[in-house]
Structures are given as structure tokens and as C-alpha cells.
Scaffold this active site. Structure first.
Site, PDB file in Angstrom:
ATOM      1  N   SER A 150     -55.838  24.161  92.294  1.00  0.00           N
ATOM      2  CA  SER A 150     -56.513  25.090  91.393  1.00  0.00           C
ATOM      3  C   SER A 150     -57.743  24.419  90.816  1.00  0.00           C
ATOM      4  O   SER A 150     -57.808  23.182  90.734  1.00  0.00           O
ATOM      5  CB  SER A 150     -55.567  25.496  90.257  1.00  0.00           C
ATOM      6  OG  SER A 150     -56.246  26.238  89.263  1.00  0.00           O
ATOM      7  N   TYR A 163     -49.903  23.451  82.652  1.00  0.00           N
ATOM      8  CA  TYR A 163     -50.361  23.809  83.995  1.00  0.00           C
ATOM      9  C   TYR A 163     -51.374  22.794  84.506  1.00  0.00           C
ATOM     10  O   TYR A 163     -51.321  22.374  85.668  1.00  0.00           O
ATOM     11  CB  TYR A 163     -50.962  25.206  83.973  1.00  0.00           C
ATOM     12  CG  TYR A 163     -51.301  25.766  85.336  1.00  0.00           C
ATOM     13  CD1 TYR A 163     -50.297  26.120  86.228  1.00  0.00           C
ATOM     14  CD2 TYR A 163     -52.623  25.972  85.727  1.00  0.00           C
ATOM     15  CE1 TYR A 163     -50.594  26.659  87.479  1.00  0.00           C
ATOM     16  CE2 TYR A 163     -52.936  26.510  86.963  1.00  0.00           C
ATOM     17  CZ  TYR A 163     -51.916  26.850  87.840  1.00  0.00           C
ATOM     18  OH  TYR A 163     -52.229  27.378  89.074  1.00  0.00           O
TER      19      TYR A 163
END
Length: 295
Positions: A150, A163
């Protein structure tokens, strides 16, 4: 020559994708199945999450199955890997590590168990599945491992710490894996998507201790929600699936593949902007009053 990209005449290429019940995983499974691949679209609960995909595959004549695979379980991964390799005749051309979820909240209000669960799925799960399939790839001296990272593995914002921790860990782990596997002819690529509209944020998990009105981070969490609501999320997954397909079938894929909104610009911003300037930009994006020390 890359066997994965250039199979022999009449050979069907095979691919295992984790987290295929929705979003990126499902779209990837459909793309490769439509291309004629033997697709193993794995998911934790195929009975609940795979019926529609199996029905579409049957109607289209695709070679697609939905094996049960929970990336957090050694037994589940071992059983699914054995099933996949048996059905694929011992040949797996591509593994796509896609399974994951989004955990967020102030780090002070994130418990060790919550962070551990995030890492168990997003990082350890990738290692667990990869280790199970690597011997077959090394034996053939061919294959490609594509992992969904990501832009959150290149930049950080407040409240996204759990995250970020998982995606930053993937950056280092996958780069090391790539260097380790070069001598064995196994290719490794890391996809770094920007924000897309998928089930990732529909199923996000806020730290249990966060969100209280009396929390010292209440203002910051509210600012985070405002920014998240304004963040443009791309609806069309096709450009992202195009990148996954290119990385999976390239004879010599590069390591990092940024794609989608803010991915390339976000990575460059964090790489070239000094820390102090980046902190100032974050304070502008997440405006809260400075907490005063008690006398």
C-alpha cells in the site's frame, strides 16, 4: 526464460490468490480466469463468500475454484497449499498475497493484542502462505510472488498507525524476500495501491479503546474521519488489476509498483520532503488545538 510468463504449448498457467471473496482479490481472480488461467481464488469462508464467484465461473466456463484458506492458521494454509499443488499438478506459476484488513486508531489506545492481530494477518499471513508454496516454485526455478502492499507502507498519517505498521513491515520483508529468491529464479513484486473503493474500509476495525468522548485523541480522531471522508477513492479497479497482471506475467518485474490515487505522489512526498516539513503538512491536514501542559 520465465516459465510463468511463457508456458509450453498446451500448458495451463495456475495462480493462487488469497482474500478473493471481494474487492481486489475477486477482481484479480476474474481477470486471470478470463485469460484462461487455472485460478485458485481462496478465501476464509468459501460457502459464504464464494457462491457468486463460482456461479460466474461456471457460466463463463472458467477453470476457477474457491479453496478455503485462512492466512492466520498454519493448518488451514498447509491444507489449502497441498490441495492447490495437487490440483495444479505441482505447478504454481503465481501467488498473489492479497488477504488483509485495515486496523486504525491512536496507538496509545491500540492494545498489543489488536496490533498483534493486524500483523498476524497482514504480515505473518503473507509469510505463512509464501513459505508453504515456495518449495514448489524453487523446485521448478520459476514462479512469481506478488504481494499487495500500500501507499500506506511509504507514508504515515496520524490514527493509521496499526495499518501503517503492517504495510511498512511488508516493504522490508518483501524486499528481503526478493533478494533471497533471485538465485532460485523466483520473481517477487510489491504492489503499492493508493486509495480504492473496496471492502477494505467497509470492514475496517477501530481500536476498542478509541472513540470515547473523553479521549485525549478525540479531536484528532474526528479530524481523521473528516479527512478520510474527503479522500478520493478510485472506483474502477481495472487499472490496478492491469498492474497486478503485468507484475505477475513480466519476465523481469521491478520490485515496487505504485498505482492509483496518491500512490506515486505520496511515496515521492515522503521520500523527498524533510521530516519537519512533513510534520507541518500533517498538522495542516489534521488541525487540532495543541494540548497545554498542566501547571
Amino acid at each position: 526464460m520465465n516459465e510463468s510468463a511463457n508456458p509450453g504449448a498446451g500448458e495451463t498457467r495456475s495462480i493462487l490468490i488469497t482474500g478473493s471473496s471481494s474487492g481486489i482479490g475477486r477482481a484479480t481472480a476474474e481477470r486471470f480466469a478470463a485469460r484462461g488461467w487455472r485460478v485458485f481464488a481462496s478465501m476464509r469462508n468459501p460457502d459464504a463468500g464464494g457462491a457468486e464467484l463460482r456461479a460466474r465461473a461456471a457460466a463463463a466456463g472458467w477453470r476457477l475454484t474457491t479453496p478455503a484458506l485462512d492466512v492466520t492458521s498454519d493448518d488451514s494454509v498447509a491444507a489449502a497449499s497441498a490441495e492447490v499443488l495437487r490440483d495444479a499438478g505441482g505447478r504454481l506459476d503465481v501467488l498473489v498475497n492479497n488477504a488483509g484488513y485495515y486496523a486504525f486508531g491512536p496507538l496509545e489506545e491500540t492494545s498489543p493484542d489488536e496490533l498483534r492481530a493486524q500483523l498476524e494477518t497482514n504480515v505473518v499471513g503473507v509469510l505463512r502462505v509464501t513459505r508453504a508454496l515456495l518449495p514448489a516454485m524453487r523446485a521448478r526455478r520459476a514462479g512469481t510472488i506478488v504481494t499487495l502492499g500500500s501507499v500506506s507502507g511509504r507514508v504515515a498519517v496520524p490514527i493509521g498507525g496499526p495499518y501503517h505498521a503492517s504495510k511498512w513491515a511488508l516493504e522490508g520483508m518483501i524486499e528481503a524476500l526478493r533478494l533471497e529468491l533471485i538465485p532460485f529464479g523466483v520473481r517477487v513484486a510489491l504492489i503499492e495501491p493508493g486509495p480504492y473503493h473496496t471492502a477494505l474500509h467497509d470492514n475496517q476495525r477501530l481500536s476498542a479503546a478509541a472513540g470515547r468522548d473523553d479521549s485525549p485523541y478525540a479531536d484528532l480522531l474526528a479530524a481523521y474521519h473528516r479527512q478520510a471522508a474527503k479522500l478520493p477513492r478510485q472506483e474502477d479497479l481495472d487499472p490496478l488489476i492491469d498492474v497486478i497482471e503485468r507484475a505477475a506475467t513480466s519476465e523481469n518485474p521491478r520490485l515496487r509498483w505504485p498505482v492509483g490515487p496518491t500512490s506515486l505522489t505520496g511515496g515521492r512526498l515522503r521520500a523527498f520532503v524533510p521530516d519537519r516539513l512533513y510534520e507541518w503538512l500533517m498538522r495542516l491536514a489534521f488541525p487540532i488545538r495543541r494540548v497545554q501542559s498542566k501547571p
